[in-house]
Write a protein that holds these residues in place. Structure first.
Motif, PDB file in Angstrom:
ATOM      1  N   LEU A 123       0.895  -1.124   0.069  1.00  0.00           N
ATOM      2  CA  LEU A 123       0.097  -0.021  -0.042  1.00  0.00           C
ATOM      3  C   LEU A 123       0.878   1.125   0.045  1.00  0.00           C
ATOM      4  O   LEU A 123       0.649   2.416  -0.792  1.00  0.00           O
ATOM      5  N   THR A 124       2.080   1.210   0.656  1.00  0.00           N
ATOM      6  CA  THR A 124       2.880   2.577   0.734  1.00  0.00           C
ATOM      7  C   THR A 124       3.524   2.558  -0.703  1.00  0.00           C
ATOM      8  O   THR A 124       3.589   3.652  -1.144  1.00  0.00           O
ATOM      9  N   LEU A 125       3.731   1.291  -1.534  1.00  0.00           N
ATOM     10  CA  LEU A 125       4.337   1.612  -2.726  1.00  0.00           C
ATOM     11  C   LEU A 125       3.254   1.966  -3.851  1.00  0.00           C
ATOM     12  O   LEU A 125       3.610   2.972  -4.633  1.00  0.00           O
ATOM     13  N   LEU A 126       2.050   1.762  -3.393  1.00  0.00           N
ATOM     14  CA  LEU A 126       1.027   2.146  -4.399  1.00  0.00           C
ATOM     15  C   LEU A 126       0.823   3.769  -4.206  1.00  0.00           C
ATOM     16  O   LEU A 126       0.847   4.478  -5.160  1.00  0.00           O
ATOM     17  N   THR A 127       0.709   4.245  -2.911  1.00  0.00           N
ATOM     18  CA  THR A 127       0.727   5.581  -2.546  1.00  0.00           C
ATOM     19  C   THR A 127       2.041   6.253  -3.398  1.00  0.00           C
ATOM     20  O   THR A 127       1.777   7.444  -3.698  1.00  0.00           O
ATOM     21  N   LEU A 128       3.249   5.852  -3.055  1.00  0.00           N
ATOM     22  CA  LEU A 128       4.422   6.545  -3.669  1.00  0.00           C
ATOM     23  C   LEU A 128       4.143   6.700  -5.127  1.00  0.00           C
ATOM     24  O   LEU A 128       4.371   7.525  -5.588  1.00  0.00           O
ATOM     25  N   LEU A 129       3.578   5.472  -5.788  1.00  0.00           N
ATOM     26  CA  LEU A 129       3.608   5.667  -7.281  1.00  0.00           C
ATOM     27  C   LEU A 129       2.396   6.756  -7.676  1.00  0.00           C
ATOM     28  O   LEU A 129       2.628   7.486  -8.420  1.00  0.00           O
ATOM     29  N   MET A 130       1.304   6.780  -6.832  1.00  0.00           N
ATOM     30  CA  MET A 130       0.284   7.719  -7.272  1.00  0.00           C
ATOM     31  C   MET A 130       0.988   9.046  -7.011  1.00  0.00           C
ATOM     32  O   MET A 130       0.609   9.828  -7.638  1.00  0.00           O
ATOM     33  N   TYR A 131       1.696   9.231  -5.862  1.00  0.00           N
ATOM     34  CA  TYR A 131       2.256  10.519  -5.638  1.00  0.00           C
ATOM     35  C   TYR A 131       3.193  10.998  -6.695  1.00  0.00           C
ATOM     36  O   TYR A 131       3.269  12.041  -7.071  1.00  0.00           O
ATOM     37  N   PHE A 132       4.124  10.022  -7.355  1.00  0.00           N
ATOM     38  CA  PHE A 132       4.920  10.269  -8.334  1.00  0.00           C
ATOM     39  C   PHE A 132       4.146  10.714  -9.648  1.00  0.00           C
ATOM     40  O   PHE A 132       4.646  11.748 -10.208  1.00  0.00           O
ATOM     41  N   ILE A 133       3.282  10.098  -9.816  1.00  0.00           N
ATOM     42  CA  ILE A 133       2.296  10.367 -11.043  1.00  0.00           C
ATOM     43  C   ILE A 133       1.782  11.945 -10.947  1.00  0.00           C
ATOM     44  O   ILE A 133       1.927  12.853 -11.779  1.00  0.00           O
ATOM     45  N   MET A 134       1.302  12.318  -9.809  1.00  0.00           N
ATOM     46  CA  MET A 134       0.508  13.388  -9.495  1.00  0.00           C
ATOM     47  C   MET A 134       1.545  14.512  -9.549  1.00  0.00           C
ATOM     48  O   MET A 134       1.535  15.574 -10.253  1.00  0.00           O
ATOM     49  N   THR A 135       2.624  14.272  -8.872  1.00  0.00           N
ATOM     50  CA  THR A 135       3.614  15.406  -8.505  1.00  0.00           C
ATOM     51  C   THR A 135       4.356  15.485 -10.089  1.00  0.00           C
ATOM     52  O   THR A 135       4.544  16.899 -10.382  1.00  0.00           O
ATOM     53  N   PHE A 136       4.736  14.624 -10.845  1.00  0.00           N
ATOM     54  CA  PHE A 136       5.244  14.746 -11.996  1.00  0.00           C
ATOM     55  C   PHE A 136       4.281  15.630 -12.837  1.00  0.00           C
ATOM     56  O   PHE A 136       4.898  16.665 -13.580  1.00  0.00           O
TER      57      PHE A 136
END
Length: 282
Positions: free
Chosen positions: A195-208
């Motif tokens: 779940l942490t990795l999913l949050t990290l991925l979503m954060y990366f996409i949105m921040t980028f």
């Protein structure tokens, strides 16, 4: 030169990913830091040099803490392996060193200042790629230190959620957003790493996406963003959507990881913690 520096960034992260020995992991983090510093200082204005110096001193301190803690661990237990951390003192010290590296509260104060001094291209590297290697280490040592992770996570959601309220500079807002998102990831890390990795991925996409929009609009503060609707109306229409998603508003995709994290915390009988995290995000 640029290709060499980007190769250094990739190599540092890859070494940390692949290592099971603390010295090798530390070496990867150091290569990573040394590769991004010329990228940060390339614009030659005093603000960028100041940000680079702050970043270098912070990262050097964190790396020294990490090296000290891993040596202490080897001295106490005779083990250099990352996944065999058993003594509480080096585990706590290493967790704090990694928290300083990625900018978790309460050791976060360098991050908004540094990000504000950088151009948007280097800023996106600092906000996304530079988080990967420390996270790989946290994932491997997280089963051994539950209380400190919860404290760091809760403090970060609090500081990130409230710190960005009084800002007009877009890079500072994104820095506080980074602190808050990292807080959510750290909260759920020991219960559900996936779940942490999913949050990290979503954060990366949105921040980028957000950095890209700001770069295309050449916007550095909120006032500059308001005048961009005449230049690029379609792009400006997307900005509120991405921002609301980054804030975690349903039914946008940024809400999904937060909802799943709250669900997971409630399952672990940590309803009070879930409530506190949810209230800081409002």
């Amino acid at each position: 030169i640029l290709a060499t520096l980007l190769f250094g960034l990739g190599l540092g992260t890859a070494i940390t990913f692949a290592s099971s020995h603390w010295l090798l992991a530390w070496m990867g983090l150091e290569i990573n830091t040394l590769a991004i510093i010329p990228l940060m200082a390339q614009s030659h204005n005093p603000r960028a040099v100041e940000a680079t110096t702050k970043y270098f001193l912070t990262q050097a301190t964190a790396a020294a803490m990490l090296l000290f803690a891993s040596t202490t661990n080897a001295w106490l237990t005779g083990q250099w392996h990352i996944d065999q951390m058993s003594h509480p003192f080096p585990v706590t010290l290493i967790t704090l060193a990694i928290a300083l590296k990625i900018g978790l509260a309460p050791v976060h104060s360098w991050l908004p200042e540094v990000l504000q001094g950088l151009d948007l291209t280097t800023g996106v590297i600092l906000s996304t790629w530079q988080k990967l290697a420390p996270f790989a280490l946290l994932l491997q040592i997280q089963p051994t230190n539950s209380l400190i992770l919860i404290m760091l996570g809760l403090t970060s959601t609090l500081v990130g959620g409230w710190g960005g309220l009084n800002q007009t500079q877009l890079r500072k807002i994104l820095a506080y957003s980074s602190i808050a998102h990292l807080g959510w990831m750290i909260l759920v890390l020991q219960f559900s790493p996936s779940l942490t990795l999913l949050t990290l991925l979503m954060y990366f996409i949105m921040t980028f996406s957000m950095f890209l929009v700001f770069k295309l609009n050449q916007a550095l503060n909120i006032n500059m963003l308001t005048t961009s609707s005449t230049k690029a109306p379609a792009l400006t229409a997307l900005v509120p959507l991405v921002l609301l998603s980054l804030g975690g508003l349903p039914p946008l995709s940024g809400f999904m990881p937060k909802w799943l994290i709250l669900q997971e915390l409630t399952k672990q009988d940590l309803g009070l913690l879930a409530t506190a995290a949810a209230l800081t995000a409002l």
